[in-house]
Scaffold this active site. Structure first.
Site, short mmCIF file in Angstrom:
data_model
loop_
_atom_site.label_atom_id
_atom_site.label_comp_id
_atom_site.label_asym_id
_atom_site.label_seq_id
_atom_site.Cartn_x
_atom_site.Cartn_y
_atom_site.Cartn_z
N LYS A 33 44.86 48.82 28.45
CA LYS A 33 45.65 49.27 29.61
C LYS A 33 45.24 48.51 30.87
O LYS A 33 44.22 47.81 30.87
CB LYS A 33 45.46 50.78 29.80
CG LYS A 33 44.02 51.20 30.09
CD LYS A 33 43.84 52.71 29.95
CE LYS A 33 42.39 53.09 30.22
NZ LYS A 33 42.11 54.51 29.90
N TYR A 242 32.94 39.72 61.33
CA TYR A 242 33.39 40.91 62.06
C TYR A 242 32.21 41.80 62.43
O TYR A 242 31.32 42.05 61.60
CB TYR A 242 34.35 41.71 61.20
CG TYR A 242 35.74 41.11 61.12
CD1 TYR A 242 36.51 40.94 62.26
CD2 TYR A 242 36.26 40.75 59.89
CE1 TYR A 242 37.79 40.40 62.17
CE2 TYR A 242 37.53 40.22 59.79
CZ TYR A 242 38.29 40.04 60.94
OH TYR A 242 39.56 39.51 60.84
#
Ligand SMILES: *Cc1c(COP(=O)(O)O)cnc(C)c1O
Length: 346
Positions: A33, A242
């Site tokens: 999956k 940042y």
């Protein structure tokens, strides 16, 4: 090279399947999956079919259709979400086997696709999918007449061998399937490792195939290389990235890599992980941003200009990274970017 590069070792994948298969006397399926846990469900399924897998599990019918395209006719492709509203055409056209998980689904399936292959999911305590004991008791005789090909349930705590829930669910599964002559399946990777009592007729490993816990002896399957966009000089006292969370304590060199949290490299990975030039580790400098990662390569020979640094390898595997990010290997693998180039080695 402008995007990250995943190298998927298909022989390690097949070896993991064979090793898990060798731990039981029963049939070993394969769970593919979420696009084969991020690795490409078609290639993964074909590789495992060659290794000997004859049953494959996906989450939804659309995934099943893709796996059928890859495998061709023959192997069973089971859909864990069962027969959802609107799925009849996909199920019929691609010969999928829905694992029916509610009274509604059983009715929907026998009405819209009578005599077509299906399995039954029972709830033994996880309360996520599957028929409750009283629903099953009411439906059981009718459902069995329609000849289900598999009866399954799923363990909630199988990655914790001592958890009381394992025994409780085992007992419930035995009670709910007593006297039934249909192949049974309870164990995913964790349940397979719990031992023989949990194996029944078919096991359904997923994560262990792809090199993740709780199968500690798994062979690593994935390598992730990130391209170096540039290497720059940073003076002592200057900051990187940042929020100015990293400041150079000495004249430094910073490598900027072209991948970031938009590629599934969670921002929470920022402190603590290493990027490797071969076997040599270099620490991240500052925060992971959307498309870029900055790495302190001051200790690297300035003559060396590596094209890539490696984030995932045999030294720093998927579980080590997941631990740093406060998550599990499953999440990291299934978030691996669609932007990455994937290549496969045999
Ligand atoms: C995902 C899943 C599996 C595979 O689980 P792993 O822990 O990855 O081995 C098996 N069965 C069901 C019902 C699942 O949802």
């Amino acid at each position: 090279m402008s995007t990250g590069h995943l190298t998927i070792d298909l022989s390690a994948l097949a070896e993991n399947w064979r090793a898990l298969d060798a731990m039981t006397d029963v049939e070993t399926a394969a769970v593919v999956k979420a696009n084969g846990y991020g690795m490409g469900s078609g290639v993964v399924a074909r590789t495992l079919a060659r290794a000997g897998a004859r049953r494959f599990f996906v989450a939804v019918a659309e995934e099943g259709a893709a796996v059928r395209e890859a495998l061709g006719p023959g192997p069973m492709i089971a859909v864990l979400s069962g027969h959802m509203d609107g799925d009849a055409d996909l199920i019929r056209d691609h010969d999928l086997t829905p694992m029916l998980n509610s009274v509604d689904q059983v009715l929907r399936h026998v009405e819209s696709l009578p005599r077509r292959s299906f399995g039954i999911q029972l709830d033994t305590g996880m309360n996520r999918l599957g028929l409750e004991p009283d629903e099953w008791a009411a439906l059981r005789d009718v459902a069995l007449k329609q000849m289900p090909v598999l009866i399954m349930s799923h363990l909630a705590c199988a990655d914790e061998p001592d958890h009381f829930m394992n025994q409780r669910q085992l007992t419930a599964f035995l009670e709910m399937t007593a006297g039934i002559d249909v192949p049974r399946s309870l164990a995913a990777t964790g349940g397979l490792l719990l031992g023989k009592d949990y194996h029944f007729d078919v096991t359904r490993p997923g994560i262990g195939l792809y090199g993740g816990r709780p199968y500690e002896n798994a062979k690593p399957v994935v390598t992730l290389d990130l391209p170096v966009a540039q290497i720059r000089e940073v003076a002592a006292g200057e900051s990187v990235g940042y929020g100015n969370t990293w400041t150079a304590q000495r004249p430094s060199r910073i490598a900027t890599l072209a991948a970031g949290y938009a590629d599934g490299l969670f921002r929470a990975l920022s402190p603590g992980i290493k990027l490797y030039d071969g076997e040599t580790p270099y620490p991240i400098a500052g925060r992971i941003s959307m498309d870029l990662i900055t790495v302190d390569v001051t200790e690297m020979d300035p003559e060396r200009k590596p094209e890539v640094l490696t984030l995932m390898n045999d030294i720093q595997g998927v579980d080590a990274l997941a631990d740093v990010a406060g998550t599990i290997g499953y999440e990291l693998l299934t978030q691996l970017s669609q932007r990455y180039k994937r290549s496969y080695i045999e």
